[in-house]
Motif scaffolding. Structure first.
Motif, short mmCIF file in Angstrom:
data_model
loop_
_atom_site.label_atom_id
_atom_site.label_comp_id
_atom_site.label_asym_id
_atom_site.label_seq_id
_atom_site.Cartn_x
_atom_site.Cartn_y
_atom_site.Cartn_z
N ASN A 164 74.31 20.08 -27.97
CA ASN A 164 73.03 19.39 -28.15
C ASN A 164 72.15 19.51 -26.91
OD1 ASN A 164 73.54 18.56 -30.73
ND2 ASN A 164 74.31 16.54 -30.14
N LYS A 215 66.46 19.46 -36.08
CA LYS A 215 66.42 20.91 -35.91
C LYS A 215 65.96 21.59 -37.19
CE LYS A 215 69.68 20.25 -32.34
NZ LYS A 215 71.04 20.25 -31.87
N GLY A 224 77.11 16.60 -35.69
CA GLY A 224 77.73 16.54 -34.36
C GLY A 224 77.88 15.13 -33.82
MG MG Z 1 74.62 18.89 -32.59
#
Ligand code: MG
Ligand code: ADP
Length: 268
Positions: A164, A215, A224
């Protein structure tokens, strides 16, 4: 007297019946909650997988058309197929993330050296970080903290945070991730801070939701941090996020330190 005893017995039975009813209701609520989560997750997965599957269909369709039309441009056909492969990888990643998510409760636990796990995560990410001129600044506690947990899961947490940070710093002039550990009494504090874009205001809580991503389509799965949150909670810890005044995000993790009589961690 006998009469009063009888009343008391009735009352006790009534209370017991009500308590049982309450327990049943609570149990039903827990089940309903689980089902709701499962439902949300399934809807999310269906939605998430739909996109790579559509793309695979398009890319493979293009390749078929090119072959059908007798287009001899081999490179173009291979390009379409490679694009399809990339989408296959994305779909696989979504599935494997979910598998880990489901496994969270039933993995082995042993003494784990935090320093070693950080080192392993960094060595796995090495290429990605170096290729993007990302500096790593390590400030590890001399106390060499040990926690009781699962090294693979903790490694996954650090990899998620590093990935990230990598993405958030794509447009930053100076790309630096600072990882520090501190031991304070019976807890270990870990801080990951970066020089990226920071968390957009108002999203501090939502970023931990499954499938929440800012994103572009095809870039992020939004899993995540939700997996990270699950793993840290499962280790009896806590995770929080803030932005640095100069910009960039700061993730703070607190984990219970292994008791003093814990055997030394095995080397990984
Ligand atoms: Mg991520
Ligand atoms: N270090 C960071 N800096 C800025 N934003 C971040 C950072 N880490 C996470 N985020 C935000 O949290 C969102 C969710 O992260 P995550 O759950 O890992 O999913 P993904 O990376 O697939 O988008 C990201 O899309 C991004 O908006």
């Amino acid at each position: 007297m006998i009469h009063i005893m009888g009343d008391l017995r009735d009352t006790t039975a009534e209370i017991q019946r009500r308590e049982q009813e309450l327990r049943d209701k609570q149990e039903q609520l827990v089940q309903a909650g689980k089902l709701a989560t499962l439902g949300e997750l399934t809807t999310g997965v269906a939605h998430e997988l739909n996109n790579p599957l559509n793309n695979i269909g398009l890319f493979v369709g293009n390749a078929v058309d090119l072959v059908d039309l007798g287009v001899a441009d081999r490179e173009r056909i291979v390009r379409e197929l490679k694009n399809a492969m990339q989408q296959v990888r994305k779909a696989t990643e979504i599935i494997s993330h979910l598998r880990t998510f489901g496994r969270v409760a039933s993995v082995s636990r042993e003494p784990v050296s935090i320093d070693q796990v950080i080192e392993r995560a960094l060595s796995l990410m090495q290429e990605q970080l170096r290729g993007r001129d990302i500096e790593i600044d390590l400030d590890l506690s001399p106390a060499a903290p040990v926690v009781v947990g699962n090294a693979i899961q903790l490694e996954q947490v650090f990899i998620n945070l590093l990935t990230n940070a990598r993405d958030a710093m794509a447009d930053s002039p100076r790309k630096m991730v600072r990882i520090s550990t501190r031991v304070v009494h019976d807890v270990v504090d870990l801080v990951f801070s970066d020089t990226g874009s920071g968390i957009p205001e108002g999203l501090e809580q939502r970023i931990f939701d499954p499938f929440f991503t800012t994103k572009e389509v095809g870039q992020g799965t939004g899993l995540g941090l939700s997996i990270t949150y699950g793993i840290i909670k499962d280790h009896g810890g806590a995770i929080a996020v803030a932005n640095r005044p100069q910009g960039g995000a700061v993730f703070q993790i607190r984990l219970p330190r292994a008791p003093a009589d814990t055997p030394a961690p095995a080397a990984v």
